[in-house]
Structure formats: C-alpha cells, structure tokens
Scaffold this motif. Structure first.
Motif, short mmCIF file in Angstrom:
data_model
loop_
_atom_site.label_atom_id
_atom_site.label_comp_id
_atom_site.label_asym_id
_atom_site.label_seq_id
_atom_site.Cartn_x
_atom_site.Cartn_y
_atom_site.Cartn_z
N GLN A 40 0.83 -1.21 0.00
CA GLN A 40 0.00 0.00 0.00
C GLN A 40 0.86 1.26 0.00
OE1 GLN A 40 -3.66 0.40 2.62
NE2 GLN A 40 -2.23 1.64 3.79
N HIS B 287 0.93 3.97 -3.17
CA HIS B 287 0.55 5.37 -3.00
C HIS B 287 1.71 6.30 -3.29
CE1 HIS B 287 -3.12 4.21 -0.28
NE2 HIS B 287 -3.27 3.87 -1.54
N LEU C 279 -4.49 0.43 -4.39
CA LEU C 279 -4.54 -0.93 -3.87
C LEU C 279 -5.98 -1.44 -3.96
CD1 LEU C 279 -3.36 -3.41 -2.40
CD2 LEU C 279 -3.83 -2.22 -0.22
N VAL D 31 -3.79 -1.32 7.03
CA VAL D 31 -4.12 -1.53 5.62
C VAL D 31 -5.51 -0.94 5.35
CG1 VAL D 31 -4.53 -3.24 3.82
CG2 VAL D 31 -2.73 -3.62 5.50
N PRO E 155 -7.38 -0.35 1.88
CA PRO E 155 -7.41 -0.41 0.42
C PRO E 155 -8.21 0.74 -0.18
CG PRO E 155 -7.95 -2.53 1.38
CD PRO E 155 -7.97 -1.55 2.50
N ASP E 156 -7.87 1.09 -1.42
CA ASP E 156 -8.62 2.12 -2.14
C ASP E 156 -9.92 1.57 -2.70
OD1 ASP E 156 -6.49 4.33 -2.14
OD2 ASP E 156 -5.40 2.61 -2.94
#
Length: 461
Positions: free
Chosen positions: A223, A227, A233, A257, A259-260
């Motif tokens: 991650q 970025h 991610l 963590v 995530p996008d």
C-alpha cells in the motif's frame, strides 16, 4: 388456472433427467467429470451446512458453494427477507428513481470499512473486480494493473487478465496488458511501479488457489509503495470477506491496511440472489461519475435489484445478531488445531494453513520407500491426483463434500458454511483421519482409484 406454472410438478416429472439435460444442453464435460470421480449424486434438499441425497443420507458441506453459502443453505432470516421483499411488490429497477434498499445496504457494508465511502452494486465477484479495474484505470489515467501469480479474480475478460492461472487464460488471448508478480515480492512490485504506467495492484489477502496467505506486512508495505507511485490498492475479498477468515475482511488482520477499492460478493448473497459490490473511496467514484453526462458510464441492468439488496441486508443482520465473526475464529481455530495435530502422524500430510474457516491441507512427498513409489507414480501422471484421491473417499464413504484447491495442486481447501459446529468439526476430522490411515496403509480401494486416475491422466495427454 389456465397457464399456471407448477414448479414442483415439473421437478417431480423431469428432475430425474438432470444429468442427461445438462449433458445435452449445458456444459457436457461437467456431468462427464462428476461421473468419472463418483460425484454424480442426486441431492434432494439442504439446510445449514448439510444436504441430503435421494436416499436420505446426510452429507456435510465443507465447500459452501465455493464460499457462496456463508450462512449455510436456507437461513430462515434470509428466506423471510426475500419473501417480504417479493410481497412488498416494490417498483424495482425503474432505473429513473432511487430506491431505499441499495443505500441502506451500502451504509451497512461501509460501516465495516469506515475508510471507504461509496459502493457500486453488480451481480457477481467477477463484476466487482471488473468495476475495480475500470475505476482504477479511469481514476489514475493509467493502463496497467499488477496482480499475483496463482491469483484468481474471475473469468470475464478483464478479471481474466489478472488471473494468475494459465489454464484459465489459454486460448482467450489477447487479454489486457497486465503483469504478474509473486505474492509477497515487494521488489518486483516496486520495479513495475517505477515504470509509471501502473493504475493499481489487485490482490487476495489469502489466495483461493492453494490457500496461500500474503506474508505478514506485505499488504501494508505494498500500500505504501503504491501510494508513493500514484497507484491504487485493490483488495479482492470475494471469497475471504464477510467473516470467512475471522475478521469481517481478511485485510483487517494487518493493522493500517486501508485499500482504495474492495471487492465483495459470494456470501453477501445469502446463497440466493447473485450480488457483487465494489467499495471505494469518495474521490475515485467522483472522478468516474464526474458529471451528469457520465451518470451511466458504468452500470449493471440487474445491479441493486431489490431481492439482492434484501438478501445482503439480511446477511449482515444475521452476522451481527449471531456474532458470526467471533464464531468463525472459535470454530476455525478448533478445526485447524485438530488438523495440525495430525501432521506429525502422517508422512503424506505436509502442512495445514489458513485463517478462520478458510483452511488448506497440503500433501507432500512421503519418506518411506513404498509410499514414495506410489507418490512418484501419481506425480509423473499429473500433479494433484493424490489430493483428488482424498476428496473422493471423503464424499463416497464419509459423505463429506470438499474440493481440490486448484489445478495441479496437492491441496484440499476447506471453506465450509460459517455455521458449522463442534460436531461437524469432529465428523470431518474423524473421516479425514480414516482416509489418511487408508492412504498410509498402501493398499485398498483408495490406491486402486489412484491407478484409475493415472490411466485417465495419461490418456488425456
């Protein structure tokens, strides 16, 4: 009544033709395969983690429809929700209004991942992945997505492009220009990111094929790398999500963590109505849907339908009221520990791994001379035959349904309904122990079946 359709009468009249109908009109290789391995049974009814065949024999389900049956079959709360939504006669799928159920389900889902803001509802896991791929490419303006070797993300063209199993890809080229790295290989990830054309990295926290878990710290480090290089991610929780691994999402086992984009499906359906969901950050959705002209730039005809939304809401309600996640941690821990105790006892048993109620049992090369010869015979014909030799007697003699976890893998994957109990665990371990005893005895029906599998594998070359 003229024109009345009687489903029960139709099934009573024609249900016995199921295998012939499938062979004639659908995938003709499926009934052939089921007949070959003795899986061509007739199941009449099901409830929870059990189903019964035409002779009334109780079978234990350790497969859960590849993870779809998270709450087991025919959970009464989900059944009632579906009856209620049908009885409500909602003005569903008009497409030019905003129904309440999609918003309510999105709200409930997002409560489990508070760093995410919006949801797109489709109809399956592969659609959820396709959505994530499209959104990532559009939001970043970049073409390429990275994925992991041995990954499985679906079988439509976009998701197939990030599928790490060559057997699924063969003959469907050319696919999208995406690139595989090994699960856990941060150096390879950074090397690809430096090229500047990567939109996202899509990853399963625990790979379904082989039940391989991402190494500790990998997701967080990935991650940060992504970025830093302006990429996203994407975490595929289609099989691992909704409590399967002992957290609501498997990525939540690793602190930090976020995530996008997150893909979910399978268990969200309650086992009834296909549904998929892509959860994402606000800025991604606002970039994709940047104007009223783009309001339908990504949509699904049956997405957000009332039955699917009702099923999803009921599933989340049951998970909360029955404390499903805590139950999975307890029962999954019991099952794994019972199986791990067997590893020193059997030389063919190599490793037990996984989290919660997603467990992989891997077999490996034995040490004794007699078993080594038999193992070598199987491996020379086709890797994965020994695992198939275990799966077959588990069903035929012990009435327990399991699966080999991927092509050419000596791994059995256990993904039972999350409602199994201590008695089910004991039943499985007792049956598995009996199969292992027979395998290590070196003779009997199990190895005779192995010879049959070898002949078939050689004939197919």
């Amino acid at each position: 009544m003229k024109g009345e359709f009687d489903l029960r009468a139709l099934l009573a009249e024609r249900g016995g033709e199921r295998y012939e109908l499938h062979a004639k009109h659908l995938n003709h290789q499926l009934p052939r395969m089921l007949h070959t391995i003795g899986f061509d049974k007739v199941y009449e009814r099901a409830e929870g983690a059990h189903f019964w065949d035409a002779d009334g024999v109780d079978h234990l389900d350790m497969l859960a429809g590849f993870g779809v049956m998270g709450l087991g079959r025919h959970h009464p709360v989900v059944r009632k929700a579906l009856h209620d939504v049908l009885d409500a006669q909602l003005a569903d799928l008009t497409r030019f209004d905003c129904q309440p159920l999609p918003g309510l389900l999105a709200e409930r889902l997002l409560a489990h991942s508070p760093h995410l803001d919006r949801v797109f509802f489709g109809n399956s896991g592969t659609e959820a992945v396709e959505t994530a791929l499209k959104f990532a490419r559009y939001a970043t303006g970049r073409p390429r997505v990275l994925y992991c070797a041995h990954a499985f993300h679906g079988l439509t063209t976009g998701s197939l492009s990030v599928n790490g199993e060559q057997g699924f890809r063969e003959g469907f080229d050319p696919l999208l220009p995406d690139t595989a790295i090994a699960l856990g290989d941060l150096e390879a990830l950074e090397r690809e990111l430096r090229r500047g054309d990567v939109a996202a990295f899509v990853v399963e926290p625990i790979q379904g094929k082989g039940v391989q878990e991402a190494p500790p710290g990998f997701l967080l480090a990935a991650q940060e790398l992504l970025h830093r290089h302006g990429a996203l991610l994407i975490v595929d929780e289609v099989q691992t999500g909704l409590g399967r691994t002992g957290d609501f999402y498997a990525y939540q086992h690793e602190a930090g963590v976020e995530p996008d984009l997150v893909c979910v499906a399978k268990a969200l359906s309650g086992g009834y109505v296909p549904v998929g969901a892509t959860l994402g950050k606000d800025w991604i959705f606002k970039k994709v849907y940047s104007s009223m002209d783009r309001v339908l730039v990504h949509s699904a005809s049956f997405g957000s339908n009332a039955q699917a939304m009702a099923a999803g809401l009921a599933v989340l309600s049951v998970m909360e009221s029955e404390d499903t996640v805590a139950r999975v941690r307890r029962i999954g821990g019991l099952l794994r520990s019972r199986l791990e105790e067997l590893v020193p006892r059997y030389e063919l048993l190599h490793e037990v791994r996984g989290r919660g109620l997603m467990i992989g049992i891997e077999f490996g090369r034995p040490t004794s001379l007699g078993l080594r010869g038999r193992w070598a015979m199987l491996q020379a014909a086709r890797k994965g035959l020994f695992a198939q030799m275990v799966v077959v007697p588990l069903l035929q003699r012990h009435h327990i349904l399991t699966q080999v976890s991927g092509d050419h893998l000596e791994v059995i994957k256990l993904i039972p309904p999350l409602v199994i109990d201590e008695a089910d665990v004991d039943r499985f371990v007792t049956a598995f122990t009996a199969v292992m005893d027979e395998a290590h005895g070196g003779g009997g029906l199990m190895w005779d079946f192995g010879k049959t599998l070898v002949k078939q594998a050689v004939a197919q070359r």
